[in-house]
Design a protein around this motif. Structure first.
Motif, PDB file in Angstrom:
ATOM      1  N   LYS A 251       0.815  -1.218   0.000  1.00 23.78           N
ATOM      2  CA  LYS A 251       0.000   0.000   0.000  1.00 23.78           C
ATOM      3  C   LYS A 251       0.847   1.267   0.000  1.00 23.78           C
ATOM      4  O   LYS A 251       0.307   2.375   0.016  1.00 23.78           O
ATOM      5  N   ALA A 252       2.163   1.115  -0.018  1.00 24.69           N
ATOM      6  CA  ALA A 252       3.046   2.280   0.103  1.00 24.69           C
ATOM      7  C   ALA A 252       2.984   3.162  -1.139  1.00 24.69           C
ATOM      8  O   ALA A 252       2.847   2.688  -2.269  1.00 24.69           O
ATOM      9  N   PHE A 253       3.088   4.456  -0.911  1.00 23.85           N
ATOM     10  CA  PHE A 253       3.132   5.455  -1.979  1.00 23.85           C
ATOM     11  C   PHE A 253       4.444   5.284  -2.739  1.00 23.85           C
ATOM     12  O   PHE A 253       5.525   5.272  -2.141  1.00 23.85           O
ATOM     13  N   CYS A 254       4.366   5.141  -4.064  1.00 23.16           N
ATOM     14  CA  CYS A 254       5.577   4.878  -4.838  1.00 23.16           C
ATOM     15  C   CYS A 254       5.473   5.513  -6.228  1.00 23.16           C
ATOM     16  O   CYS A 254       5.306   4.820  -7.233  1.00 23.16           O
ATOM     17  N   PRO A 255       5.551   6.840  -6.323  1.00 19.36           N
ATOM     18  CA  PRO A 255       5.404   7.509  -7.621  1.00 19.36           C
ATOM     19  C   PRO A 255       6.578   7.185  -8.550  1.00 19.36           C
ATOM     20  O   PRO A 255       7.709   7.028  -8.091  1.00 19.36           O
ATOM     21  N   PRO A 256       6.327   7.100  -9.849  1.00 25.37           N
ATOM     22  CA  PRO A 256       7.388   6.737 -10.795  1.00 25.37           C
ATOM     23  C   PRO A 256       8.227   7.917 -11.273  1.00 25.37           C
ATOM     24  O   PRO A 256       9.187   7.725 -12.013  1.00 25.37           O
ATOM     25  N   GLU A 257       7.878   9.142 -10.844  1.00 26.86           N
ATOM     26  CA  GLU A 257       8.570  10.324 -11.348  1.00 26.86           C
ATOM     27  C   GLU A 257       9.845  10.598 -10.560  1.00 26.86           C
ATOM     28  O   GLU A 257       9.843  10.621  -9.328  1.00 26.86           O
ATOM     29  N   LYS A 258      10.933  10.864 -11.263  1.00 27.81           N
ATOM     30  CA  LYS A 258      12.227  11.144 -10.651  1.00 27.81           C
ATOM     31  C   LYS A 258      12.162  12.376  -9.760  1.00 27.81           C
ATOM     32  O   LYS A 258      12.781  12.413  -8.688  1.00 27.81           O
ATOM     33  N   GLU A 259      11.417  13.391 -10.178  1.00 27.63           N
ATOM     34  CA  GLU A 259      11.371  14.627  -9.404  1.00 27.63           C
ATOM     35  C   GLU A 259      10.677  14.452  -8.055  1.00 27.63           C
ATOM     36  O   GLU A 259      10.769  15.311  -7.184  1.00 27.63           O
ATOM     37  N   LYS A 260       9.989  13.320  -7.863  1.00 25.36           N
ATOM     38  CA  LYS A 260       9.332  13.053  -6.586  1.00 25.36           C
ATOM     39  C   LYS A 260      10.124  12.050  -5.732  1.00 25.36           C
ATOM     40  O   LYS A 260       9.608  11.513  -4.758  1.00 25.36           O
ATOM     41  N   GLU A 261      11.378  11.843  -6.096  1.00 29.85           N
ATOM     42  CA  GLU A 261      12.196  10.838  -5.420  1.00 29.85           C
ATOM     43  C   GLU A 261      12.240  11.060  -3.913  1.00 29.85           C
ATOM     44  O   GLU A 261      12.113  10.120  -3.121  1.00 29.85           O
ATOM     45  N   GLY A 262      12.409  12.315  -3.493  1.00 28.62           N
ATOM     46  CA  GLY A 262      12.517  12.604  -2.074  1.00 28.62           C
ATOM     47  C   GLY A 262      11.231  12.392  -1.305  1.00 28.62           C
ATOM     48  O   GLY A 262      11.244  12.352  -0.071  1.00 28.62           O
ATOM     49  N   SER A 307      13.437   4.792 -15.181  1.00 30.41           N
ATOM     50  CA  SER A 307      13.362   4.591 -16.629  1.00 30.41           C
ATOM     51  C   SER A 307      12.170   3.733 -17.017  1.00 30.41           C
ATOM     52  O   SER A 307      11.835   3.617 -18.196  1.00 30.41           O
ATOM     53  N   GLY A 308      11.545   3.110 -16.026  1.00 33.63           N
ATOM     54  CA  GLY A 308      10.374   2.283 -16.293  1.00 33.63           C
ATOM     55  C   GLY A 308      10.678   0.811 -16.484  1.00 33.63           C
ATOM     56  O   GLY A 308       9.764   0.002 -16.681  1.00 33.63           O
ATOM     57  N   SER A 309      11.958   0.416 -16.413  1.00 30.88           N
ATOM     58  CA  SER A 309      12.298  -0.996 -16.615  1.00 30.88           C
ATOM     59  C   SER A 309      12.073  -1.840 -15.363  1.00 30.88           C
ATOM     60  O   SER A 309      12.097  -3.073 -15.423  1.00 30.88           O
ATOM     61  N   LEU A 310      11.879  -1.179 -14.234  1.00 37.43           N
ATOM     62  CA  LEU A 310      11.557  -1.879 -12.982  1.00 37.43           C
ATOM     63  C   LEU A 310      10.212  -1.352 -12.485  1.00 37.43           C
ATOM     64  O   LEU A 310      10.048  -0.153 -12.263  1.00 37.43           O
ATOM     65  N   PHE A 311       9.244  -2.256 -12.362  1.00 38.12           N
ATOM     66  CA  PHE A 311       7.889  -1.848 -12.000  1.00 38.12           C
ATOM     67  C   PHE A 311       7.735  -1.665 -10.488  1.00 38.12           C
ATOM     68  O   PHE A 311       8.433  -2.327  -9.699  1.00 38.12           O
ATOM     69  N   PRO A 312       6.798  -0.803 -10.073  1.00 36.60           N
ATOM     70  CA  PRO A 312       6.614  -0.552  -8.634  1.00 36.60           C
ATOM     71  C   PRO A 312       6.368  -1.810  -7.806  1.00 36.60           C
ATOM     72  O   PRO A 312       6.924  -1.945  -6.723  1.00 36.60           O
ATOM     73  N   LEU A 313       5.548  -2.735  -8.318  1.00 42.90           N
ATOM     74  CA  LEU A 313       5.255  -3.938  -7.533  1.00 42.90           C
ATOM     75  C   LEU A 313       6.510  -4.769  -7.324  1.00 42.90           C
ATOM     76  O   LEU A 313       6.748  -5.290  -6.220  1.00 42.90           O
ATOM     77  N   ASP A 314       7.339  -4.895  -8.360  1.00 39.05           N
ATOM     78  CA  ASP A 314       8.586  -5.642  -8.215  1.00 39.05           C
ATOM     79  C   ASP A 314       9.516  -4.955  -7.214  1.00 39.05           C
ATOM     80  O   ASP A 314      10.168  -5.614  -6.400  1.00 39.05           O
ATOM     81  N   LEU A 315       9.589  -3.633  -7.307  1.00 41.27           N
ATOM     82  CA  LEU A 315      10.416  -2.873  -6.364  1.00 41.27           C
ATOM     83  C   LEU A 315       9.946  -3.103  -4.934  1.00 41.27           C
ATOM     84  O   LEU A 315      10.759  -3.343  -4.026  1.00 41.27           O
ATOM     85  N   LYS A 316       8.649  -3.036  -4.714  1.00 41.24           N
ATOM     86  CA  LYS A 316       8.107  -3.225  -3.368  1.00 41.24           C
ATOM     87  C   LYS A 316       8.388  -4.631  -2.846  1.00 41.24           C
ATOM     88  O   LYS A 316       8.715  -4.817  -1.670  1.00 41.24           O
ATOM     89  N   ASN A 317       8.243  -5.636  -3.733  1.00 37.84           N
ATOM     90  CA  ASN A 317       8.516  -7.007  -3.302  1.00 37.84           C
ATOM     91  C   ASN A 317       9.984  -7.172  -2.913  1.00 37.84           C
ATOM     92  O   ASN A 317      10.312  -7.814  -1.913  1.00 37.84           O
ATOM     93  N   GLY A 318      10.870  -6.583  -3.717  1.00 36.90           N
ATOM     94  CA  GLY A 318      12.292  -6.664  -3.407  1.00 36.90           C
ATOM     95  C   GLY A 318      12.632  -5.949  -2.119  1.00 36.90           C
ATOM     96  O   GLY A 318      13.438  -6.430  -1.313  1.00 36.90           O
ATOM     97  N   LEU A 319      12.007  -4.793  -1.909  1.00 29.14           N
ATOM     98  CA  LEU A 319      12.257  -4.052  -0.679  1.00 29.14           C
ATOM     99  C   LEU A 319      11.758  -4.831   0.533  1.00 29.14           C
ATOM    100  O   LEU A 319      12.427  -4.868   1.571  1.00 29.14           O
ATOM    101  N   SER A 320      10.606  -5.454   0.424  1.00 26.76           N
ATOM    102  CA  SER A 320      10.069  -6.246   1.538  1.00 26.76           C
ATOM    103  C   SER A 320      11.048  -7.332   1.950  1.00 26.76           C
ATOM    104  O   SER A 320      11.311  -7.545   3.145  1.00 26.76           O
TER     105      SER A 320
END
Length: 355
Positions: A251-262, A307-320
């Motif tokens: 459920k974590a907020f995970c925007p794909p835009e670089k400018e929202k990294e922080g 760049s879009g080559s790694l999707f948010p769900l995959d990122l979240k699973n890896g982070l978990s």
């Protein structure tokens, strides 16, 4: 270890140093300067402490004598744990266990209670001098360090004393470097200004970023932005099991835009917790989506994600999975040393939720 190496260790991952020139001068002149970070004992510990524990280790590695300061009377002023000093000190003992579980070393680090230094008349002499060197308007502006607004001083005058005490702590412990999250900046600037006016030693200020809550938020409003134990669904408790971490991360907020990294809590956890702790990040993926992938640096991960080559769900699973690895030693520590956590939970028995 030369000055350049020590400087690199102290400054890595920092958001701000006031000033780097002063820090370099300090490291040039002092083999074992004194640093401190203060905490209000106020509840269960969240993952943001992993970032802090890493920086405490950095300071100890760079040769600092580090004081972790349990601000028990400050927590009383700030109405934490119902203003019960026994509960506040129970919490401090539990938090000391948390730091040890997160890898804070025994060598070069010691724990001090505010009540140990407040009994000295010299402390209160310095309180008066710092107050004389500080305007009321500046004290009110600094009240954000305790998560309070200026208006709350009208309800309880003791809260106006809090920023003066925090500055005085620095002088009474003869601190060379004051460390905290960036939300404590106003307290450190108040202390530096008072030191200049009083002719006292001016502390270097070291600030690390705030980890955002999992729901995201406005960086300009630290109280709403930062990860907080008061919002269990928006934070990861260091005692959370793997399933709880996965559930919250989905459920974590995970925007794909670089400018929202922080503002991206998922990327901030990768940057400030996973890579400093593990040195890499492994992300499991089904073969049809490219298979497992590993990153040796945060920069590699960020390039792939934005760049879009790694999707948010995959990122979240890896982070978990990475966070489960980070927190495994914490679980092992408390399995062997359960008393502090058990005592802390008893403080909350009968409460509707853990605060």
């Amino acid at each position: 270890m030369d000055v350049g190496q020590r400087l690199a260790i102290v400054t890595r991952g920092a958001e701000e140093i006031v000033t780097e020139e002063e820090l370099r001068d300090l490291l040039t002149k002092e083999e074992a300067p004194r640093a401190y970070i203060g905490f209000e004992p106020s509840g269960l510990v969240h993952l943001g402490w992993a970032l802090v524990a890493s920086k405490i280790r950095d300071l100890a590695e760079a040769g600092f004598d580090v004081i972790v300061f349990w601000a028990d009377w400050h927590a009383y002023i700030n109405d934490k744990l119902g203003g019960d000093l026994d509960n506040i000190r129970t919490c401090a003992r539990y938090m000391e266990d948390c730091f040890k579980a997160l890898g804070v070393p025994d060598d070069g680090v010691r724990f001090v209670y505010a009540s140990e230094i407040l009994s000295d008349i010299a402390y209160w002499e310095k309180v008066i001098k710092v107050a004389k060197a500080t305007t009321l308007s500046r004290v009110k502006r600094a009240m954000t360090i305790m998560g309070r607004s200026e208006d709350e001083a009208e309800v309880d005058f003791s809260k106006l004393i809090y920023p003066i005490l925090q500055a005085t702590d620095i002088f009474c412990m003869d601190i060379d470097l004051a460390y905290a999250g960036i939300d404590q900046r106003r307290a450190h600037m108040l202390a530096r200004d008072a030191a200049e006016k009083l002719g006292w030693k001016k502390p270097v200020a070291l600030h690390t970023p705030l980890l955002p809550g999992l729901k995201g938020g406005d960086r300009m409003d630290p109280a709403a932005f930062k990860m907080s134990k008061s919002d269990p669904s928006g934070s990861i408790n260091i005692h959370d099991d793997d399933e709880a971490i996965k559930s919250k991360m989905k459920k974590a907020f995970c925007p794909p835009e670089k400018e929202k990294e922080g503002e991206n809590p998922v990327m901030m956890l990768c940057r400030h917790v996973v890579f400093p702790r593990l040195g890499r990040m492994d992300i499991p993926r089904p073969e049809k989506f490219g298979g497992d992938v590993s990153f040796a640096s945060y920069e590699e991960l960020a390039e792939a994600y934005y760049s879009g080559s790694l999707f948010p769900l995959d990122l979240k699973n890896g982070l978990s999975e990475s966070l489960a690895t980070v927190l495994a030693p914490v679980r092992d520590y408390f399995a062997e040393h359960p008393d502090g956590y058990a005592a802390m939970r008893r403080v909350f028995e009968g409460a509707d939720r853990l605060r």
